[in-house]
Design a protein around this motif. Sequence first.
Motif, short mmCIF file in Angstrom:
data_model
loop_
_atom_site.label_atom_id
_atom_site.label_comp_id
_atom_site.label_asym_id
_atom_site.label_seq_id
_atom_site.Cartn_x
_atom_site.Cartn_y
_atom_site.Cartn_z
N TYR A 52 0.84 -1.20 0.00
CA TYR A 52 0.00 0.00 0.00
C TYR A 52 0.88 1.25 0.00
CZ TYR A 52 -4.09 -2.91 0.85
OH TYR A 52 -5.08 -3.84 0.72
N PRO A 53 0.31 2.41 -0.34
CA PRO A 53 1.13 3.62 -0.48
C PRO A 53 1.88 4.03 0.78
CG PRO A 53 -1.00 3.94 -1.53
CD PRO A 53 -1.08 2.62 -0.80
N ILE A 54 1.31 3.78 1.97
CA ILE A 54 1.98 4.24 3.20
C ILE A 54 3.30 3.52 3.38
CG2 ILE A 54 1.80 4.49 5.70
CD1 ILE A 54 -1.24 4.54 5.39
N GLU A 55 3.27 2.19 3.37
CA GLU A 55 4.52 1.45 3.58
C GLU A 55 5.46 1.61 2.39
OE1 GLU A 55 1.43 -1.93 2.74
OE2 GLU A 55 1.44 0.09 3.57
N GLU A 69 -4.07 9.02 8.62
CA GLU A 69 -5.53 9.14 8.64
C GLU A 69 -6.20 8.24 7.61
OE1 GLU A 69 -6.64 13.24 8.31
OE2 GLU A 69 -5.41 13.85 10.01
N ARG A 70 -5.47 7.27 7.07
CA ARG A 70 -6.03 6.34 6.07
C ARG A 70 -5.67 4.90 6.44
NH1 ARG A 70 -4.00 8.18 0.32
NH2 ARG A 70 -1.99 8.10 1.39
N GLU A 130 -13.92 5.70 0.41
CA GLU A 130 -12.70 5.48 -0.35
C GLU A 130 -11.88 6.77 -0.43
OE1 GLU A 130 -13.46 3.72 -4.12
OE2 GLU A 130 -14.48 1.97 -3.27
N ALA A 131 -10.56 6.60 -0.29
CA ALA A 131 -9.65 7.74 -0.32
C ALA A 131 -8.67 7.67 -1.47
CB ALA A 131 -8.88 7.83 1.01
N ARG A 176 -10.79 6.41 4.38
CA ARG A 176 -10.68 7.46 5.39
C ARG A 176 -12.05 7.71 6.01
NH1 ARG A 176 -13.20 11.93 3.45
NH2 ARG A 176 -13.36 12.18 1.18
N LEU A 177 -12.06 8.53 7.08
CA LEU A 177 -13.32 8.95 7.67
C LEU A 177 -14.00 9.96 6.74
CD1 LEU A 177 -12.27 9.37 11.41
CD2 LEU A 177 -13.53 7.46 10.38
#
Length: 270
Positions: free
Chosen positions: A40-43, A232-233, A244-245, A251-252
């Motif tokens: 995923y984009p974060i990691e 925050e995702r 969907e983000a 996300r919230l």
Amino acid sequence: MHDFFAANRRSWDERAAIHARDTTGAYMVDAFLAGADTLYPIEAAEIGDVAGKRLLHLQCHIGLDTLSLARRGAIVTGVDFSPEAIAAARGFAKRTGLAADFVEANVYDAARRTPGPFDMVYTTWGTIIWLPDIRAWARTIAAVLVPGGSFYFLDTHPQALCLEESDGRLVATYPWRTPDGGPIPFEAETTYTGDPTPLVNRKTFEWMHPVGDILSALVDAGLVIEAVREHERLPYGLFPLMVEAGERLYRLPDGMPAMPLALSIRARKA
């Protein structure tokens, strides 16, 4: 703990077979087999260059992220306690021709069951809630790392795990730390990918570990904390109201106060 681990293993054996079939596309199996990266984009943004590193992926499940790390040039070993998950991971390695070792083992046995030491330990998404002893987890990580080796952790934020959605609101429902070391029981009729296959082994057991306990365990095990980030995702809809983000993340919704949904930690062995 044996009974809790055994119940969780039965559930994950059953889920692994469903996830490997991937009828809903949640695990991107077809895209992965065609050459896609499943991180995923974060990691992907935080782990840095892993090319040439001896990397241990704890709780690797069906091995797609492990093999994606191999595609990035890492020399990878994946560990999971589910024999069905390990069988699926080995099958994907064979189908893609990617070099990777997969070891069926409990996390706590990783130091004696894997061909370490390693330059990096990696663990993401849905991991420590299945482990009762966070300090033993941290000691295992320290034991398998070379001096100066790095550790990367990314998972659902412990604060978010305390909440449940009720009538469109997020309500504190679960304790921030599992009381007296005992697990919290959960039941699910199906797995989380949207596949409608009914689960036979519906009951699982989870443990809650607050941020302070996670960081303290790593420090006490001899790791130096280099970065702690909150996000925050998430890669899944933890609550039904999430939206969907983009980039396979959720996300919230707009109008709801922002809160941390994911936690990442980067550390190094002294």
